[in-house]
Design a protein around this motif. Structure first.
Motif, PDB file in Angstrom:
ATOM      1  N   PRO A 169     -44.952   8.396 -15.247  1.00 45.80           N
ATOM      2  CA  PRO A 169     -44.720   9.669 -14.555  1.00 45.80           C
ATOM      3  C   PRO A 169     -43.686   9.529 -13.452  1.00 45.80           C
ATOM      4  O   PRO A 169     -43.560   8.481 -12.813  1.00 45.80           O
ATOM      5  CB  PRO A 169     -46.104  10.008 -13.984  1.00 45.80           C
ATOM      6  CG  PRO A 169     -46.804   8.697 -13.872  1.00 45.80           C
ATOM      7  CD  PRO A 169     -46.296   7.866 -15.006  1.00 45.80           C
ATOM      8  N   TYR A 170     -42.918  10.605 -13.233  1.00 39.33           N
ATOM      9  CA  TYR A 170     -41.935  10.642 -12.152  1.00 39.33           C
ATOM     10  C   TYR A 170     -42.557  11.192 -10.865  1.00 39.33           C
ATOM     11  O   TYR A 170     -41.956  11.091  -9.792  1.00 39.33           O
ATOM     12  CB  TYR A 170     -40.745  11.515 -12.560  1.00 39.33           C
ATOM     13  CG  TYR A 170     -39.856  10.879 -13.607  1.00 39.33           C
ATOM     14  CD1 TYR A 170     -39.001   9.838 -13.283  1.00 39.33           C
ATOM     15  CD2 TYR A 170     -39.882  11.338 -14.917  1.00 39.33           C
ATOM     16  CE1 TYR A 170     -38.188   9.257 -14.241  1.00 39.33           C
ATOM     17  CE2 TYR A 170     -39.074  10.765 -15.891  1.00 39.33           C
ATOM     18  CZ  TYR A 170     -38.224   9.725 -15.551  1.00 39.33           C
ATOM     19  OH  TYR A 170     -37.428   9.146 -16.495  1.00 39.33           O
ATOM     20  N   TYR A 171     -43.719  11.831 -10.981  1.00 35.18           N
ATOM     21  CA  TYR A 171     -44.378  12.441  -9.830  1.00 35.18           C
ATOM     22  C   TYR A 171     -43.446  13.425  -9.120  1.00 35.18           C
ATOM     23  O   TYR A 171     -43.255  13.375  -7.911  1.00 35.18           O
ATOM     24  CB  TYR A 171     -44.879  11.376  -8.857  1.00 35.18           C
ATOM     25  CG  TYR A 171     -45.893  10.449  -9.490  1.00 35.18           C
ATOM     26  CD1 TYR A 171     -47.133  10.913  -9.913  1.00 35.18           C
ATOM     27  CD2 TYR A 171     -45.595   9.104  -9.694  1.00 35.18           C
ATOM     28  CE1 TYR A 171     -48.058  10.070 -10.506  1.00 35.18           C
ATOM     29  CE2 TYR A 171     -46.511   8.253 -10.289  1.00 35.18           C
ATOM     30  CZ  TYR A 171     -47.740   8.741 -10.697  1.00 35.18           C
ATOM     31  OH  TYR A 171     -48.653   7.907 -11.285  1.00 35.18           O
ATOM     32  N   GLN A 172     -42.845  14.316  -9.910  1.00 31.61           N
ATOM     33  CA  GLN A 172     -42.041  15.408  -9.390  1.00 31.61           C
ATOM     34  C   GLN A 172     -42.464  16.689 -10.084  1.00 31.61           C
ATOM     35  O   GLN A 172     -42.794  16.678 -11.267  1.00 31.61           O
ATOM     36  CB  GLN A 172     -40.546  15.162  -9.635  1.00 31.61           C
ATOM     37  CG  GLN A 172     -39.965  13.987  -8.872  1.00 31.61           C
ATOM     38  CD  GLN A 172     -38.441  13.950  -8.972  1.00 31.61           C
ATOM     39  OE1 GLN A 172     -37.809  14.902  -9.402  1.00 31.61           O
ATOM     40  NE2 GLN A 172     -37.868  12.833  -8.574  1.00 31.61           N
ATOM     41  N   PHE A 173     -42.417  17.798  -9.343  1.00 26.98           N
ATOM     42  CA  PHE A 173     -42.769  19.081  -9.945  1.00 26.98           C
ATOM     43  C   PHE A 173     -41.646  19.635 -10.815  1.00 26.98           C
ATOM     44  O   PHE A 173     -41.845  20.551 -11.595  1.00 26.98           O
ATOM     45  CB  PHE A 173     -43.131  20.101  -8.863  1.00 26.98           C
ATOM     46  CG  PHE A 173     -41.991  20.462  -7.955  1.00 26.98           C
ATOM     47  CD1 PHE A 173     -41.058  21.427  -8.327  1.00 26.98           C
ATOM     48  CD2 PHE A 173     -41.841  19.842  -6.726  1.00 26.98           C
ATOM     49  CE1 PHE A 173     -40.008  21.763  -7.489  1.00 26.98           C
ATOM     50  CE2 PHE A 173     -40.789  20.167  -5.887  1.00 26.98           C
ATOM     51  CZ  PHE A 173     -39.864  21.132  -6.264  1.00 26.98           C
ATOM     52  N   ALA A 224     -38.111  16.658 -14.857  1.00 31.90           N
ATOM     53  CA  ALA A 224     -38.886  15.427 -14.726  1.00 31.90           C
ATOM     54  C   ALA A 224     -40.098  15.455 -15.651  1.00 31.90           C
ATOM     55  O   ALA A 224     -40.396  14.463 -16.334  1.00 31.90           O
ATOM     56  CB  ALA A 224     -39.335  15.236 -13.273  1.00 31.90           C
ATOM     57  N   LYS A 225     -40.784  16.595 -15.712  1.00 30.36           N
ATOM     58  CA  LYS A 225     -41.969  16.669 -16.565  1.00 30.36           C
ATOM     59  C   LYS A 225     -41.596  16.547 -18.041  1.00 30.36           C
ATOM     60  O   LYS A 225     -42.285  15.884 -18.819  1.00 30.36           O
ATOM     61  CB  LYS A 225     -42.714  17.985 -16.324  1.00 30.36           C
ATOM     62  CG  LYS A 225     -43.204  18.197 -14.885  1.00 30.36           C
ATOM     63  CD  LYS A 225     -43.992  17.009 -14.361  1.00 30.36           C
ATOM     64  CE  LYS A 225     -45.306  16.800 -15.108  1.00 30.36           C
ATOM     65  NZ  LYS A 225     -46.053  15.624 -14.590  1.00 30.36           N
ATOM     66  N   GLU A 259     -40.724  12.867 -18.953  1.00 26.07           N
ATOM     67  CA  GLU A 259     -41.859  11.949 -19.072  1.00 26.07           C
ATOM     68  C   GLU A 259     -42.245  11.762 -20.543  1.00 26.07           C
ATOM     69  O   GLU A 259     -42.747  10.710 -20.927  1.00 26.07           O
ATOM     70  CB  GLU A 259     -43.041  12.475 -18.270  1.00 26.07           C
ATOM     71  CG  GLU A 259     -42.857  12.334 -16.773  1.00 26.07           C
ATOM     72  CD  GLU A 259     -43.989  12.950 -15.962  1.00 26.07           C
ATOM     73  OE1 GLU A 259     -43.902  12.924 -14.719  1.00 26.07           O
ATOM     74  OE2 GLU A 259     -44.954  13.461 -16.572  1.00 26.07           O
TER      75      GLU A 259
END
Length: 233
Positions: free
Chosen positions: A4-8, A12-13, A16
């Motif tokens: 995960p990139y841990y971005q909203f 990015a989602k 993943e």
């Protein structure tokens, strides 16, 4: 799924899932209409069967493909979510043609090239009788130099051993030259005139040969600036 990139951010989602190795190329094959495991392997010859199975499972869990089984016949079919990626893949393809440079020798694969060509045959233009095209790649290793395309009754086969049928046309050229033609870097007349290539057979078949194939959509993408003249493209 990838790490995960841990971005909203939706990019990015999406990445993943999509930036896992081979995933976009697997989607390319599915978007081209390939549905069976062994045919997917032919389009992705350097992807291991284990990894292919794993990626198919990932795409199924993510809702991009559906696994449909009828007895021993198993097909992998894109869902609407997967099919919606078509313009993304097509734009990546167009961008790659415009901006990515010279092909290396390791990028040239006769089996992969002919596999792509065999699924892009315009069967309406090919003679009704069985038509065999023999290919001799002058720059390939001896074990990968001779190939045959057998076209018959709306179907086609790629053979690396003589199928034993009468040859309609024999093409002798470098693997690089035919790859460049297929990518749209050069035209058929340029291949024959400037690439030390020959086509042997009846004149009407030699004239018709390039019309038997529908090159990929990216072949028509204009090249940009100096890249249009880069040797080896």
């Amino acid at each position: 799924m990838g790490a995960p990139y841990y971005q909203f951010c939706p990019v990015a989602k999406a990445m993943e899932l999509l930036d896992e190795r081979w995933t976009m190329l697997l989607l390319r094959e599915l978007l081209l209409g390939t549905e069976h495991f062994n045919d997917l392997r032919r389009g992705l010859p350097r992807m291991s069967p284990t990894l292919l199975s794993h990626r198919l499972d990932q795409l199924q869990r993510a809702g991009l493909i559906e696994r449909i089984a009828h007895g021993a016949d198993v097909r992998y079919v894109l869902t609407p979510a997967g099919a919606e990626l078509r313009p993304v893949v097509e734009q990546l393809s167009a961008w790659g043609v415009r901006w990515i440079g010279e092909l290396g020798d390791a990028d040239l694969d006769p089996k992969l090239l002919l596999w792509d060509m065999h699924r892009n045959i315009d069967h309406e233009t090919v003679p009704d009788a069985r038509t065999v095209i023999a290919l001799h790649f002058t720059d390939a290793s001896p074990a990968r130099r001779r190939w045959w395309l057998v076209i018959h009754d709306g179907d086609a086969d790629v053979c690396d051993a003589d199928p034993g049928y009468e040859v309609a046309i024999e093409v002798r050229c470098s693997l690089r030259a035919l790859t460049r033609f297929w990518r749209g870097d050069i035209e058929w007349t340029t291949l024959l005139l400037a690439e030390d290539a020959t086509a042997t057979g009846p004149s009407h078949l030699r004239r018709a040969l390039p019309s038997w194939f529908t090159r990929p959509g990216y072949a028509a993408v204009p090249r940009v600036g100096a890249l249009a003249g880069v040797p080896g493209r």
